[in-house]
Scaffold this motif. Structure first.
Motif, short mmCIF file in Angstrom:
data_model
loop_
_atom_site.label_atom_id
_atom_site.label_comp_id
_atom_site.label_asym_id
_atom_site.label_seq_id
_atom_site.Cartn_x
_atom_site.Cartn_y
_atom_site.Cartn_z
N UNK A 1 0.83 -1.21 0.00
CA UNK A 1 0.00 0.00 0.00
C UNK A 1 0.86 1.26 0.00
N UNK A 2 1.91 1.26 0.81
CA UNK A 2 2.78 2.43 0.88
C UNK A 2 3.50 2.66 -0.45
N UNK A 3 3.90 1.59 -1.12
CA UNK A 3 4.59 1.75 -2.41
C UNK A 3 3.64 2.26 -3.49
N UNK A 4 2.34 2.05 -3.30
CA UNK A 4 1.34 2.55 -4.24
C UNK A 4 0.85 3.93 -3.83
N UNK A 5 1.52 4.56 -2.87
CA UNK A 5 1.17 5.90 -2.37
C UNK A 5 -0.22 5.94 -1.75
N UNK A 6 -0.60 4.84 -1.12
CA UNK A 6 -1.87 4.77 -0.39
C UNK A 6 -1.55 4.78 1.10
N UNK A 7 -2.32 5.53 1.84
CA UNK A 7 -2.10 5.61 3.28
C UNK A 7 -2.26 4.21 3.89
N UNK A 8 -1.23 3.75 4.61
CA UNK A 8 -1.23 2.38 5.11
C UNK A 8 -1.10 2.32 6.62
N UNK A 9 -1.32 3.42 7.32
CA UNK A 9 -1.13 3.44 8.77
C UNK A 9 -2.10 2.51 9.49
N UNK A 10 -3.22 2.23 8.89
CA UNK A 10 -4.29 1.49 9.54
C UNK A 10 -4.12 -0.03 9.46
N UNK A 11 -3.21 -0.51 8.62
CA UNK A 11 -3.08 -1.96 8.43
C UNK A 11 -2.57 -2.65 9.69
N UNK A 12 -1.50 -2.15 10.27
CA UNK A 12 -0.91 -2.82 11.43
C UNK A 12 -1.83 -2.82 12.66
N UNK A 13 -2.51 -1.70 12.99
CA UNK A 13 -3.44 -1.79 14.13
C UNK A 13 -4.54 -2.83 13.91
N UNK A 14 -5.08 -2.91 12.69
CA UNK A 14 -6.09 -3.94 12.42
C UNK A 14 -5.50 -5.34 12.53
N UNK A 15 -4.28 -5.50 12.05
CA UNK A 15 -3.63 -6.81 12.15
C UNK A 15 -3.40 -7.19 13.60
N UNK A 16 -2.97 -6.26 14.41
CA UNK A 16 -2.74 -6.55 15.83
C UNK A 16 -4.04 -6.96 16.51
N UNK A 17 -5.10 -6.22 16.26
CA UNK A 17 -6.39 -6.55 16.87
C UNK A 17 -6.86 -7.93 16.41
N UNK A 18 -6.77 -8.19 15.12
CA UNK A 18 -7.21 -9.48 14.59
C UNK A 18 -6.38 -10.65 15.09
N UNK A 19 -5.05 -10.48 15.04
CA UNK A 19 -4.17 -11.58 15.48
C UNK A 19 -4.29 -11.82 16.98
N UNK A 20 -4.42 -10.75 17.75
CA UNK A 20 -4.58 -10.91 19.20
C UNK A 20 -5.88 -11.62 19.52
N UNK A 21 -6.96 -11.26 18.84
CA UNK A 21 -8.24 -11.93 19.12
C UNK A 21 -8.19 -13.41 18.74
N UNK A 22 -7.54 -13.72 17.61
CA UNK A 22 -7.40 -15.13 17.23
C UNK A 22 -6.56 -15.90 18.24
#
Length: 75
Positions: free
Chosen positions: A36-57
């Motif tokens: 996403x970052x290489x495509x110049x798309x804001x990617x700040x939200x990916x890691x927080x969502x991943x942390x929430x999802x992985x922690x819940x799993x």
């Protein structure tokens, strides 16, 4: 055992630890962030969502394992 091999095993144990699924999820989340970052798309939200999802799993898997190990009361 050589120092390089011991170092590599130590790094593997630190990164993967007890659950390879969490390590794989983190690698995938980092890859999505990079894409996403290489495509110049804001990617700040990916890691927080991943942390929430992985922690819940992880918590769900641990709770399921704990309930399977605990003796059931026959009341």
């Amino acid at each position: 055992m050589s120092r390089v091999r011991r170092f590599a095993i130590g790094v593997w144990e630190f990164v993967v630890g007890d659950d390879w699924r969490i390590a794989l999820g983190v690698v995938l989340a980092l890859a999505v962030t990079a894409l996403l970052a290489s495509a110049a798309i804001s990617a700040w939200w990916v890691m927080p969502l991943a942390v929430i999802g992985l922690l819940s799993l992880s918590i769900r898997r641990a709770a399921r394992g704990a309930s399977a190990r605990s003796p059931r009361s026959s009341s």
